[in-house]
Write a protein that holds these residues in place. Structure first.
Motif, PDB file in Angstrom:
ATOM      1  N   ASN A 265      59.360  45.904  49.854  1.00 56.44           N
ATOM      2  CA  ASN A 265      58.428  46.542  48.931  1.00 56.44           C
ATOM      3  C   ASN A 265      57.249  45.631  48.595  1.00 56.44           C
ATOM      4  O   ASN A 265      56.127  46.106  48.375  1.00 56.44           O
ATOM      5  CB  ASN A 265      59.156  46.962  47.649  1.00 56.44           C
ATOM      6  CG  ASN A 265      60.117  48.112  47.887  1.00 56.44           C
ATOM      7  OD1 ASN A 265      59.983  48.856  48.857  1.00 56.44           O
ATOM      8  ND2 ASN A 265      61.110  48.258  47.025  1.00 56.44           N
ATOM      9  N   THR A 266      57.501  44.314  48.551  1.00 58.62           N
ATOM     10  CA  THR A 266      56.415  43.368  48.306  1.00 58.62           C
ATOM     11  C   THR A 266      55.465  43.324  49.494  1.00 58.62           C
ATOM     12  O   THR A 266      54.245  43.251  49.331  1.00 58.62           O
ATOM     13  CB  THR A 266      56.970  41.960  48.022  1.00 58.62           C
ATOM     14  OG1 THR A 266      57.903  42.021  46.934  1.00 58.62           O
ATOM     15  CG2 THR A 266      55.848  40.999  47.645  1.00 58.62           C
ATOM     16  N   ARG A 267      56.007  43.393  50.706  1.00 58.73           N
ATOM     17  CA  ARG A 267      55.151  43.439  51.899  1.00 58.73           C
ATOM     18  C   ARG A 267      54.288  44.695  51.892  1.00 58.73           C
ATOM     19  O   ARG A 267      53.098  44.651  52.210  1.00 58.73           O
ATOM     20  CB  ARG A 267      56.005  43.383  53.175  1.00 58.73           C
ATOM     21  CG  ARG A 267      56.737  42.057  53.376  1.00 58.73           C
ATOM     22  CD  ARG A 267      57.289  41.933  54.790  1.00 58.73           C
ATOM     23  NE  ARG A 267      58.257  42.967  55.129  1.00 58.73           N
ATOM     24  CZ  ARG A 267      59.571  42.858  54.977  1.00 58.73           C
ATOM     25  NH1 ARG A 267      60.088  41.744  54.472  1.00 58.73           N
ATOM     26  NH2 ARG A 267      60.387  43.840  55.335  1.00 58.73           N
ATOM     27  N   HIS A 268      54.878  45.825  51.504  1.00 54.09           N
ATOM     28  CA  HIS A 268      54.108  47.062  51.419  1.00 54.09           C
ATOM     29  C   HIS A 268      53.011  46.955  50.355  1.00 54.09           C
ATOM     30  O   HIS A 268      51.885  47.438  50.557  1.00 54.09           O
ATOM     31  CB  HIS A 268      55.028  48.239  51.081  1.00 54.09           C
ATOM     32  CG  HIS A 268      55.951  48.615  52.201  1.00 54.09           C
ATOM     33  ND1 HIS A 268      57.045  49.433  52.028  1.00 54.09           N
ATOM     34  CD2 HIS A 268      55.955  48.283  53.514  1.00 54.09           C
ATOM     35  CE1 HIS A 268      57.673  49.584  53.190  1.00 54.09           C
ATOM     36  NE2 HIS A 268      57.025  48.896  54.102  1.00 54.09           N
ATOM     37  N   TYR A 269      53.350  46.321  49.245  1.00 55.48           N
ATOM     38  CA  TYR A 269      52.370  46.122  48.164  1.00 55.48           C
ATOM     39  C   TYR A 269      51.210  45.258  48.644  1.00 55.48           C
ATOM     40  O   TYR A 269      50.038  45.564  48.387  1.00 55.48           O
ATOM     41  CB  TYR A 269      53.055  45.492  46.952  1.00 55.48           C
ATOM     42  CG  TYR A 269      52.122  45.145  45.820  1.00 55.48           C
ATOM     43  CD1 TYR A 269      51.330  46.120  45.216  1.00 55.48           C
ATOM     44  CD2 TYR A 269      52.026  43.847  45.336  1.00 55.48           C
ATOM     45  CE1 TYR A 269      50.470  45.815  44.177  1.00 55.48           C
ATOM     46  CE2 TYR A 269      51.167  43.522  44.293  1.00 55.48           C
ATOM     47  CZ  TYR A 269      50.395  44.513  43.719  1.00 55.48           C
ATOM     48  OH  TYR A 269      49.537  44.197  42.686  1.00 55.48           O
ATOM     49  N   ALA A 270      51.527  44.191  49.375  1.00 56.52           N
ATOM     50  CA  ALA A 270      50.487  43.308  49.913  1.00 56.52           C
ATOM     51  C   ALA A 270      49.558  44.066  50.851  1.00 56.52           C
ATOM     52  O   ALA A 270      48.335  43.870  50.843  1.00 56.52           O
ATOM     53  CB  ALA A 270      51.127  42.120  50.631  1.00 56.52           C
ATOM     54  N   LYS A 271      50.127  44.949  51.634  1.00 55.85           N
ATOM     55  CA  LYS A 271      49.322  45.754  52.558  1.00 55.85           C
ATOM     56  C   LYS A 271      48.378  46.673  51.793  1.00 55.85           C
ATOM     57  O   LYS A 271      47.204  46.825  52.161  1.00 55.85           O
ATOM     58  CB  LYS A 271      50.247  46.576  53.468  1.00 55.85           C
ATOM     59  CG  LYS A 271      49.510  47.364  54.543  1.00 55.85           C
ATOM     60  CD  LYS A 271      50.488  48.102  55.448  1.00 55.85           C
ATOM     61  CE  LYS A 271      49.751  48.894  56.529  1.00 55.85           C
ATOM     62  NZ  LYS A 271      50.694  49.631  57.408  1.00 55.85           N
ATOM     63  N   ARG A 272      48.869  47.279  50.708  1.00 56.67           N
ATOM     64  CA  ARG A 272      48.012  48.151  49.893  1.00 56.67           C
ATOM     65  C   ARG A 272      46.894  47.348  49.226  1.00 56.67           C
ATOM     66  O   ARG A 272      45.760  47.826  49.112  1.00 56.67           O
ATOM     67  CB  ARG A 272      48.853  48.868  48.828  1.00 56.67           C
ATOM     68  CG  ARG A 272      49.836  49.883  49.393  1.00 56.67           C
ATOM     69  CD  ARG A 272      50.334  50.838  48.323  1.00 56.67           C
ATOM     70  NE  ARG A 272      51.051  50.171  47.251  1.00 56.67           N
ATOM     71  CZ  ARG A 272      52.356  49.919  47.262  1.00 56.67           C
ATOM     72  NH1 ARG A 272      53.087  50.263  48.319  1.00 56.67           N
ATOM     73  NH2 ARG A 272      52.937  49.338  46.243  1.00 56.67           N
ATOM     74  N   GLN A 273      47.220  46.127  48.788  1.00 61.28           N
ATOM     75  CA  GLN A 273      46.190  45.281  48.194  1.00 61.28           C
ATOM     76  C   GLN A 273      45.068  45.000  49.189  1.00 61.28           C
ATOM     77  O   GLN A 273      43.884  45.090  48.851  1.00 61.28           O
ATOM     78  CB  GLN A 273      46.806  43.955  47.727  1.00 61.28           C
ATOM     79  CG  GLN A 273      47.675  44.074  46.482  1.00 61.28           C
ATOM     80  CD  GLN A 273      48.320  42.743  46.143  1.00 61.28           C
ATOM     81  OE1 GLN A 273      49.051  42.161  46.958  1.00 61.28           O
ATOM     82  NE2 GLN A 273      48.040  42.237  44.959  1.00 61.28           N
ATOM     83  N   MET A 274      45.437  44.655  50.420  1.00 55.88           N
ATOM     84  CA  MET A 274      44.429  44.340  51.420  1.00 55.88           C
ATOM     85  C   MET A 274      43.598  45.568  51.774  1.00 55.88           C
ATOM     86  O   MET A 274      42.384  45.471  51.983  1.00 55.88           O
ATOM     87  CB  MET A 274      45.077  43.762  52.672  1.00 55.88           C
ATOM     88  CG  MET A 274      45.564  42.322  52.500  1.00 55.88           C
ATOM     89  SD  MET A 274      44.234  41.175  52.012  1.00 55.88           S
ATOM     90  CE  MET A 274      43.263  41.128  53.528  1.00 55.88           C
TER      91      MET A 274
END
Length: 290
Positions: A265-274
């Motif tokens: 979920n943190t990886r997905h969040y990082a992707k949304r941030q970028m």
């Protein structure tokens, strides 16, 4: 020299805190955090709050400044950050802002839409419903009640509990889509803004995220989350690093599965941030070595 706020952005775990501290030290100024979760006193390990050593190096603002019982949103941040930035610019001539919450940074730069005040009871009821019925219920409500907003929301926003809850709250409280309040002109700010983006290869970033979650576990994340369980209906806790523990506490999942879920979920969040930050042509990007 024109007063300038330097805004450091990028995905979680990329190294924003270290970079911002070094920049603030070079400029001889202080830091305003633009993180929607690190502002809560009760949240520490799970939100990767800067360490006491880091906080001692440069004075930080909007870190552990509010309680999870408080209403904190982009509008609250805008007012707080503008007041603090004015103070720092008067004193030092510059200020550093750092964080990964794109909406907060946008509010600071451009101002927030003037949405009428809504009965707090509506927000509380939505939070309780989301806590007991889950994001599927929330998505269905937004689809039915505000189909215009749902149609324009990207995939990340359709998975964002806080954004969806806010949209439902506004529709329920005003009878109008939140989009109807988002057509106002940008506000001019009496200072310069320079934005610096930090990035690294996806493989390096994901490895950092995975390692950070293991480090959080060793630091006592489980105990931190368990102590907050009675307050899980609050909006502040509808977030990565906390909600994943519920099946484990109920005996339905292993701890290993929880760690893996937080990492994913943190990886997905990082992707949304970028995705959010890459849409901004005014960000000057810097490649960070692992």
């Amino acid at each position: 020299m024109t007063p300038t706020v330097y805004i450091v952005v990028g995905p979680t775990a990329v190294g924003k805190t270290k970079y911002a501290i070094e920049l603030a030290q070079a400029l001889k100024t202080e830091i305003i955090s633009a993180d929607a979760r690190q502002c809560y006193q009760e949240l520490n390990i799970g939100v990767a709050r800067p360490s006491n050593q880091e906080l001692a190096q440069v004075k930080h603002h909007f870190i552990a400044s509010h309680s999870i019982q408080d209403t904190v949103n982009a509008g609250v941040f805008e007012q707080y950050a503008l007041e603090k930035a004015t103070e720092l610019l008067t004193k030092f001539g510059s200020a550093v802002m750092v964080g990964g919450t794109g909406l907060y940074i946008k509010a600071f730069e451009e101002g927030m839409d003037q949405i009428p005040e809504i009965d707090p009871a509506i927000r509380i009821q939505i939070q309780k419903d989301v806590s007991t019925k889950g994001i599927d219920w929330l998505q269905d409500q937004v689809k039915q009640l505000d189909p215009i907003y749902w149609a324009q929301a990207d995939q990340g926003e359709q998975q964002n509990t806080q954004r969806l809850s806010r949209a439902l709250e506004v529709m329920t409280g005003t009878g109008q889509s939140i989009l109807s309040f988002q057509n106002q002109p940008k506000k001019a700010r009496p200072f310069n803004i320079q934005k610096i983006g930090l990035e690294m290869t996806r493989e390096q970033l994901y490895d950092r995220i995975n390692q950070r979650v293991h480090q959080m576990d060793h630091m006592g994340l489980e105990e931190e989350v368990r102590s907050l369980r009675p307050q899980f209906h609050l909006n502040a806790l509808q977030t990565v690093g906390y909600q994943e523990w519920l099946p484990y506490f109920d005996g339905q999942q292993t701890k290993e599965a929880v760690i893996q879920a937080i990492q994913q979920n943190t990886r997905h969040y990082a992707k949304r941030q970028m995705t959010w930050f890459k849409k901004d042509p005014n960000i000057k990007w810097n490649q960070i070595a692992s």
